[in-house]
Design a protein around this motif. Sequence first.
Motif, PDB file in Angstrom:
ATOM      1  N   GLY A  62       0.827  -1.214   0.000  1.00 16.36           N
ATOM      2  CA  GLY A  62       0.000   0.000   0.000  1.00 16.36           C
ATOM      3  C   GLY A  62       0.853   1.252   0.000  1.00 16.36           C
ATOM      4  N   LEU A  63       1.930   1.189   0.763  1.00 16.71           N
ATOM      5  CA  LEU A  63       2.819   2.341   0.872  1.00 16.71           C
ATOM      6  C   LEU A  63       3.452   2.658  -0.490  1.00 16.71           C
ATOM      7  N   PHE A  64       3.959   1.641  -1.146  1.00 15.16           N
ATOM      8  CA  PHE A  64       4.593   1.843  -2.453  1.00 15.16           C
ATOM      9  C   PHE A  64       3.571   2.360  -3.463  1.00 15.16           C
ATOM     10  N   ASP A  65       2.365   1.772  -3.427  1.00 23.07           N
ATOM     11  CA  ASP A  65       1.300   2.161  -4.344  1.00 23.07           C
ATOM     12  C   ASP A  65       0.986   3.653  -4.160  1.00 23.07           C
ATOM     13  N   ASN A  66       0.740   4.057  -2.908  1.00 23.79           N
ATOM     14  CA  ASN A  66       0.377   5.455  -2.657  1.00 23.79           C
ATOM     15  C   ASN A  66       1.534   6.413  -2.849  1.00 23.79           C
ATOM     16  N   PHE A  67       2.670   6.024  -2.336  1.00 26.61           N
ATOM     17  CA  PHE A  67       3.816   6.926  -2.376  1.00 26.61           C
ATOM     18  C   PHE A  67       4.256   7.204  -3.817  1.00 26.61           C
ATOM     19  N   SER A  68       4.277   6.160  -4.639  1.00 27.32           N
ATOM     20  CA  SER A  68       4.749   6.375  -6.008  1.00 27.32           C
ATOM     21  C   SER A  68       3.780   7.266  -6.777  1.00 27.32           C
ATOM     22  N   ALA A  69       2.477   6.920  -6.733  1.00 25.49           N
ATOM     23  CA  ALA A  69       1.518   7.678  -7.534  1.00 25.49           C
ATOM     24  C   ALA A  69       1.284   9.077  -6.969  1.00 25.49           C
ATOM     25  N   ASN A  70       1.119   9.169  -5.649  1.00 24.12           N
ATOM     26  CA  ASN A  70       0.691  10.446  -5.090  1.00 24.12           C
ATOM     27  C   ASN A  70       1.827  11.390  -4.722  1.00 24.12           C
ATOM     28  N   VAL A  71       3.003  10.848  -4.495  1.00 23.87           N
ATOM     29  CA  VAL A  71       4.105  11.721  -4.096  1.00 23.87           C
ATOM     30  C   VAL A  71       5.192  11.782  -5.169  1.00 23.87           C
ATOM     31  N   MET A  72       5.725  10.619  -5.545  1.00 21.87           N
ATOM     32  CA  MET A  72       6.874  10.658  -6.455  1.00 21.87           C
ATOM     33  C   MET A  72       6.531  11.200  -7.839  1.00 21.87           C
ATOM     34  N   LEU A  73       5.426  10.722  -8.414  1.00 20.72           N
ATOM     35  CA  LEU A  73       5.101  11.184  -9.774  1.00 20.72           C
ATOM     36  C   LEU A  73       4.800  12.681  -9.819  1.00 20.72           C
ATOM     37  N   PRO A  74       3.951  13.211  -8.904  1.00 16.45           N
ATOM     38  CA  PRO A  74       3.729  14.661  -8.953  1.00 16.45           C
ATOM     39  C   PRO A  74       5.009  15.461  -8.715  1.00 16.45           C
ATOM     40  N   LEU A  75       5.885  14.968  -7.825  1.00 14.67           N
ATOM     41  CA  LEU A  75       7.124  15.707  -7.601  1.00 14.67           C
ATOM     42  C   LEU A  75       8.011  15.656  -8.841  1.00 14.67           C
ATOM     43  N   GLY A  76       8.080  14.481  -9.455  1.00 11.32           N
ATOM     44  CA  GLY A  76       8.852  14.346 -10.697  1.00 11.32           C
ATOM     45  C   GLY A  76       8.298  15.284 -11.756  1.00 11.32           C
ATOM     46  N   ALA A  77       6.956  15.330 -11.841  1.00  6.28           N
ATOM     47  CA  ALA A  77       6.310  16.187 -12.838  1.00  6.28           C
ATOM     48  C   ALA A  77       6.634  17.649 -12.569  1.00  6.28           C
ATOM     49  N   LEU A  78       6.687  18.001 -11.289  1.00  6.84           N
ATOM     50  CA  LEU A  78       6.998  19.385 -10.928  1.00  6.84           C
ATOM     51  C   LEU A  78       8.388  19.769 -11.445  1.00  6.84           C
ATOM     52  N   PHE A  79       9.338  18.879 -11.261  1.00 10.58           N
ATOM     53  CA  PHE A  79      10.687  19.126 -11.776  1.00 10.58           C
ATOM     54  C   PHE A  79      10.663  19.290 -13.299  1.00 10.58           C
ATOM     55  N   ILE A  80       9.976  18.363 -13.950  1.00 10.58           N
ATOM     56  CA  ILE A  80       9.956  18.376 -15.424  1.00 10.58           C
ATOM     57  C   ILE A  80       9.360  19.675 -15.939  1.00 10.58           C
ATOM     58  N   ILE A  81       8.274  20.086 -15.282  1.00 15.01           N
ATOM     59  CA  ILE A  81       7.539  21.247 -15.755  1.00 15.01           C
ATOM     60  C   ILE A  81       8.297  22.553 -15.460  1.00 15.01           C
ATOM     61  N   LEU A  82       9.132  22.543 -14.428  1.00 13.85           N
ATOM     62  CA  LEU A  82       9.958  23.722 -14.160  1.00 13.85           C
ATOM     63  C   LEU A  82      11.169  23.720 -15.092  1.00 13.85           C
ATOM     64  N   PHE A  83      11.656  22.526 -15.354  1.00 11.86           N
ATOM     65  CA  PHE A  83      12.856  22.342 -16.177  1.00 11.86           C
ATOM     66  C   PHE A  83      12.659  22.850 -17.604  1.00 11.86           C
ATOM     67  N   ALA A  84      11.561  22.425 -18.234  1.00 11.28           N
ATOM     68  CA  ALA A  84      11.391  22.676 -19.673  1.00 11.28           C
ATOM     69  C   ALA A  84      11.429  24.165 -20.036  1.00 11.28           C
ATOM     70  N   PRO A  85      10.589  25.022 -19.411  1.00 12.89           N
ATOM     71  CA  PRO A  85      10.637  26.424 -19.834  1.00 12.89           C
ATOM     72  C   PRO A  85      11.960  27.097 -19.494  1.00 12.89           C
ATOM     73  N   ILE A  86      12.578  26.699 -18.370  1.00 10.92           N
ATOM     74  CA  ILE A  86      13.838  27.353 -17.986  1.00 10.92           C
ATOM     75  C   ILE A  86      14.964  26.921 -18.918  1.00 10.92           C
ATOM     76  N   ILE A  87      15.050  25.645 -19.186  1.00 10.27           N
ATOM     77  CA  ILE A  87      16.187  25.152 -19.964  1.00 10.27           C
ATOM     78  C   ILE A  87      15.956  25.294 -21.479  1.00 10.27           C
ATOM     79  N   LEU A  88      14.740  24.975 -21.938  1.00  7.44           N
ATOM     80  CA  LEU A  88      14.500  25.062 -23.388  1.00  7.44           C
ATOM     81  C   LEU A  88      14.032  26.450 -23.804  1.00  7.44           C
ATOM     82  N   GLY A  89      13.381  27.129 -22.893  1.00  5.96           N
ATOM     83  CA  GLY A  89      12.832  28.446 -23.217  1.00  5.96           C
ATOM     84  C   GLY A  89      11.553  28.316 -24.038  1.00  5.96           C
ATOM     85  N   ARG A  90      10.811  29.424 -24.073  1.00  4.96           N
ATOM     86  CA  ARG A  90       9.540  29.431 -24.800  1.00  4.96           C
ATOM     87  C   ARG A  90       9.749  29.061 -26.274  1.00  4.96           C
ATOM     88  N   THR A  91      10.764  29.684 -26.881  1.00  8.39           N
ATOM     89  CA  THR A  91      10.989  29.440 -28.309  1.00  8.39           C
ATOM     90  C   THR A  91      11.408  27.992 -28.554  1.00  8.39           C
TER      91      THR A  91
END
Length: 445
Positions: free
Chosen positions: A367-396
């Motif tokens: 249960g811990l792995f199920d909840n932790f991966s979906a509810n904590v790790m994936l959103p945190l990973g997504a947060l990194f990805i979503i901050l990364f793209a505009p900063i590193i690649l830029g709008r253009t």
Amino acid sequence: MKEEKANDLFSTKVGAIAAAAGSAVGLGNIWRFPYVLGENGGAAFLVVYIISTILIAIPVLLTEFVIGRKTNLPVSGAYNSLAPNKWWNQIGIIGVLCAFIILSFYNVVAGWTMCYTVRSATGALQGLSEDAIQQAFVSLSESPWECLIWMVVTIVASAFIVSRGVKRGIEWSSRILMPLLLLLIIVVCVRSLTLDGALQGVQFLLSPDFSKITPQSIFEALGQSFFSLSIGMGTMTTYGAYISKKQNLTSCAFSVAFVDFVIAFLAALMIMPCAFACGINPGSGPGLVFVTLPNIFNAIMFGQAISFVFFLLLFIAALTSSVSLLEVIVAYFMNEHSFSRRKATVVSAILIGIFGTLCAFSKTLFGLFDNFSANVMLPLGALFIILFAPIILGRTGMRNELEAHGGKCKLFGLYYALVRYVVPIAIVIIFVNCIMSWMGVKIFA
Ligand code: PHE
């Protein structure tokens, strides 16, 4: 050179989309979505889930595609190559860790579907009463050794596919077997909806009671939308690298999300009416699919044959997702530690087997792995990805990649605003709000 090997896997256009959909559609749709929805009050959760998918998950999916295709590298190399020597490049490592954690419990559940395939073939579930069906699941989930055996079968099957190269198997599965699974889901839905007492289940699914929305259920809807679309850990970055420059990434992302949603919704429409008709608590947790479906198969013509094909196809759907997770780990060992594909697969399979054994023996860890991966790790990973793209690649840079096929991306302004502001802020607020509510402090709701 090593990366070329990885890229070879899905060289065709249809193959890449089929692979991304193959990764997205899996136990997350048919096993996890109905049970999480059931635990979180039904229709209101569905509404939050849809909003979360459209406003948060799809932009993340598209961003992963952009990064993957731009770098043409699998996840472990993609972030590194764009931001060498910056701490950002650790996103790849987080993804690899996350793949380990998900695979540990995912293979246990995939093992259950394999077990149910065999049980259907031998007629072990035929004619059982509702109570006996519940008991049949309990006897499986509470015998760790049996779970272990089925889990090992799953790990060996996915390792075999990954070591052989994935292209043919996954394309075939996604183009022929998955439509067949969809067809069966529709058949089972129709029977479920015509059971006595099914209406209550439809109401549970379709008439929202918004007072049931809590910070926790918003948090779970977010996690489920990430889990279901395989985003937040780089699987889709890897598949983005396989999509050809000629293709419209936006329409790829929408197609994958649409297929994924339709299957999840139909799965819930198949399970809930039957759960209510048979007096099964919709909030009964990870066993929900397994204690519900056999009742429908017992009430349908050729039920045992349908049950066999259904669980087999579900197993294959689980396998294609499992393969996509394993591929993240294998690509990591190949690229970062110069392992051969074979050696990388064997080492990964053994490590996953060890983690998986822990999950088979401990429900708490499962249960811990199920909840932790979906509810904590994936959103945190997504947060990194979503901050990364505009900063590193830029709008253009992002725009150029989205328009690389030669067309215009009409929704770019909206997409960029979502990525730059809405998604990161929403993820942080949903997190903080949920943590506060655990601590008894109410900000919203
Ligand atoms: N999306 C898969 C499913 O629905 C699970 C998965 C999550 C696969 C994350 C890869 C990465 O079953």
